[in-house]
Design an enzyme around this catalytic site. Structure first.
Site, short mmCIF file in Angstrom:
data_model
loop_
_atom_site.label_atom_id
_atom_site.label_comp_id
_atom_site.label_asym_id
_atom_site.label_seq_id
_atom_site.Cartn_x
_atom_site.Cartn_y
_atom_site.Cartn_z
N LYS A 17 -72.54 -60.98 -36.02
CA LYS A 17 -71.16 -61.16 -35.58
C LYS A 17 -70.99 -62.64 -35.27
O LYS A 17 -71.56 -63.16 -34.31
CB LYS A 17 -70.89 -60.32 -34.33
CG LYS A 17 -69.44 -60.40 -33.87
CD LYS A 17 -69.19 -59.40 -32.76
CE LYS A 17 -67.72 -59.29 -32.42
NZ LYS A 17 -67.13 -60.53 -31.95
N ASP B 107 -68.56 -87.28 -57.38
CA ASP B 107 -67.42 -88.19 -57.17
C ASP B 107 -66.82 -88.62 -58.50
O ASP B 107 -65.61 -88.75 -58.62
CB ASP B 107 -67.85 -89.43 -56.38
CG ASP B 107 -68.23 -89.06 -54.95
OD1 ASP B 107 -67.89 -87.94 -54.52
OD2 ASP B 107 -68.87 -89.89 -54.28
#
Ligand code: IVH
Length: 693
Positions: free
Chosen positions: A143, A62
């Protein structure tokens, strides 16, 4: 441009406040620092969102972001679309533009079982005119069940993103995809040159756990929930307001490329590895298979693993590895002949709802459960499905007697995902909410989408709580599952959780299926659970809104049960990661006289919650340490572990917050940076002395 800003731009130096130090910074310096910060932030993004191995704390991250934002505010001319500050905050769009896929995004043909995979292999050989005994190399990848997307990079910089759309025209979701942290804004440079242009194709997905959390939140706010992670991913990406996309936890997993200029590939395996080096998450686990039987093995393994993965998979994707064969094989109207999707067994089936019953949970929440005409779904007979709550019943518009689609995912109780209304006969009956608790007959109240039994001694709650209390991740009392919990309560042997610790062998012999040995085993297990780590105890006692994660957070912060018990709202709210609702639940839990009585009764029976020992004074306590260069006496990982065990933190980059830099052999650029910033440096010998070796 405001007057004030003009003035700032005119002066060669400005003062700006970073932390507590005031520092002069020129436009030139700012430009340089902005570049440095972007590089550093991009690196930490990659560590956190792609590798899942952060090397700095959230607070440090941050700080870097804040510094970059401040500098960009001062010099907005340096803001570029690929800056990490630009990931969030784009204004809503009126509609999505269209992006044409230069190379169409095709779909795949399906193989539904092992034989159909082998048939694919035979067809490949037939088309190539090869004998059936030849071995063809294939790549096999999971997949992912999401929404496919194509990202375009020019000179390594993120430019656009498009959904697959109809394969030729996709929606322009550039601003939305930019908010996905695992989508790099710049490609990482490596041994190969960065292509002038490259299109990365992959799947935008949502983790199963994030999907559950999102649905819970949506339900709480009375908004529509999503039927599955794929719909959630799609609905979250295709938002006209990118701020909403930014709030959703999406991920991008790359599986291929579109156009590429300035680089050539020979195999699909090479492509996947190169994409990974550019900084993407790439299909994993993946395998380079020497022949179709290895593919079949991978297919089996993935189907078995399916439930333990954090993402939803609906099969595997098999591609011929050698790209020169792709052209020879060509494509049919909609799908290529060089690849196939090996689909897993369907986990959705249709059946009929015979009845709806109500189940009372640990916190009194009443869940409507559909009793189904039994049906086999993906190898398991399903006869019950959860309807979650009355908002869900309304959303699905489901009635007793309806034909429905049930879906099974993992070990959890199956869901109803759709009602087939076309076959309604008119005899279907509405599902009405319970007016009293189906177990104890007490009054129920409505809280948001849920009905709750508010009787504290409702036996259903106690049974569910006992089961929760005993589970492995809580008190770990082996042999105390649902069946035993039900009997203990029904036979009046357990009237509150603490009664567990007062059970005798004679009591247990009253339970069905219990004999001398099993009774002794269970007593022994109960006895063993009397010494319990703080975080597990906090999870076990079932404070509303305190799951395993929060329990760990609380344990790390308070270190002792008594300290937590005596805390207040103010202190709790100030702990990072604890929201006001959770804080309130904790305070209320420890104000409740009945809870205090039960806890006290457990302690009187000898239950002992282990306190987390404070780390003794050490030169590293609370300090941030950076290593540069190689250590002779130990590996970096070992050194890191030692520093952490002494209460220190190890960071990968030098900043003003670094306390020591440990300099080994052949130190890197961190050495110079530490010198510039005047940070204390120690050599290996001194480091060893400090750790007491
Ligand atoms: S390769 C010619 N690899 O499945 C298409 N696709 O039905 C080549 N998908 O549209 C696609 N994971 O959205 C490929 N590892 C993977 C994939 C994958 C998911 C999706 C993709 C594609 C659809 C094909």
């Amino acid at each position: 441009m405001s007057e004030a800003l003009d003035k700032i731009k005119l002066s060669a130096y400005i003062l700006y406040n970073r932390g507590k130090t005031m520092k002069k910074i020129s436009k030139e310096e700012a430009k340089k620092r902005i570049e440095e910060l972007r590089e550093e932030i991009n690196y930490h993004n990659y560590r956190y969102y792609v590798l899942d191995q952060p090397v700095i704390s959230d607070a440090e991250y941050d700080d870097l972001m804040r510094e970059l934002k401040e500098l960009e505010e001062m010099y907005p001319e340096f803001i570029t679309p690929d800056s990490p500050t630009q990931r969030v905050g784009a204004p809503p769009q009126e509609e999505f533009g269209t992006i044409i896929h230069e190379i169409p995004m095709l779909s795949l043909q399906d193989a539904r079982n092992e034989d159909e995979l082998r048939e694919f292999d035979r067809r490949v050989k037939r088309v190539l005119g090869l004998p059936l005994t030849t071995n063809i190399q294939y790549t096999a990848e999971p997949k992912f069940d999401g929404l496919s997307c194509e990202l375009t990079y020019e000179n390594g910089i993120y430019k656009t993103a498009a959904t697959r759309g109809d394969g030729v025209r996709g929606e322009d979701v550039t601003l939305n995809a930019r908010t996905i942290r695992s989508v790099p804004m710049r490609l990482i440079k490596g041994e190969n040159p960065i292509p002038l242009r490259v299109q990365i194709r992959g799947e935008v997905i949502m983790k199963k756990s994030d999907f559950e959390k999102l649905n819970q939140e949506l339900a709480k706010r009375g908004e529509k929930t999503f039927a599955n992670p794929r719909n959630a991913a799609s609905g979250s990406l295709r938002q006209l307001d990118p701020k909403i996309t930014a709030e959703r936890k999406l991920d991008f997993i790359a599986w291929g490329i579109g156009v590429v200029e300035g680089l050539e590939f020979k195999t699909q395996w090479e492509i996947l590895n190169q994409i990974e080096k550019w900084g993407f998450k790439v299909s994993k686990p993946r395998k380079l298979c020497e022949n179709i039987e290895e593919v079949v093995k991978f297919y089996r393994e993935m189907e078995e693993k399916r439930d333990s993965l954090e993402y939803e998979l609906d099969g595997i994707v098999v591609k011929v590895n050698d790209l020169s064969l792709w052209n020879k094989l060509g494509t049919t109207a909609r799908s290529p002949r060089y690849a196939i999707a090996g689909k897993f067994k369907p986990r959705q089936k249709t059946t009929v709802i015979k009845d709806v019953v109500f189940q009372v949970g640990r916190t009194g929440t009443i869940t409507p459960v559909a009793i189904l005409e039994p049906v086999e779904v993906g190898g398991v007979i399903v006869s019950r499905a959860t309807l979650h709550n009355f908002d869900e019943i309304k959303r699905l518009d489901v009635k007793i007697g309806d034909k429905v689609v049930v879906q099974r995912a993992g070990d959890v109780i199956p869901d109803i995902v759709q009602v087939i209304k076309d076959v309604r006969t008119g005899k279907e009956r509405d599902i009405s909410p319970p007016s009293t608790c189906p177990v104890c007959g007490a009054k129920v109240v409505k809280e948001g989408a849920y009905y709750k039994c508010i009787n504290i001694s409702c036996p259903a709650k106690l049974k569910a709580h006992l089961k929760h209390f005993a589970q492995r991740r809580a008190m770990d009392i082996e042999g105390l599952g649902e069946k035993v919990a039900i009997q203990l309560v029904d036979k009046g042997l357990v009237k509150d959780l603490a009664d567990l610790y007062y059970l005798t062998k004679e009591d247990l012999l009253k339970l069905d299926g219990f004999a001398d040995k099993s009774a002794e085993n269970l007593l022994n297990e109960i006895h063993k659970s009397k010494k319990i780590p703080l975080h597990r105890f906090l999870y076990a006692i079932g404070i509303p809104n305190v799951g395993e994660y929060t329990a760990k957070l609380l344990a790390d912060y308070f270190k002792s049960f008594d300290k937590l018990k005596n805390t207040n709202l103010n202190e709790l709210i100030n702990i990072e990661g604890i929201g006001p609702e959770t804080a309130q639940s904790i305070v209320e839990f420890f104000r409740n006289q009945e809870n205090l009585r039960v806890l006290d009764k457990m302690f009187k029976a000898g239950l002992e919650v282990e306190e987390i020992k404070e780390i003794k004074e050490s030169p590293f306590k609370g300090k941030t340490v950076v290593f540069t260069g190689a250590l002779k006496s130990m590996s970096r990982d070992e050194a890191k572990e030692i520093v952490e065990s002494l209460g220190g933190k190890v960071s990968n980059s030098v900043s003003r917050k670094t306390d020591f830099v440990v300099v080994g052999e052949n130190p890197g650029s961190k050495y110079q940076k530490a010198q510039q910033l005047g940070i204390k440096m120690i050599d290996e010998e001194e480091f060893l002395k400090m750790i007491g070796r």
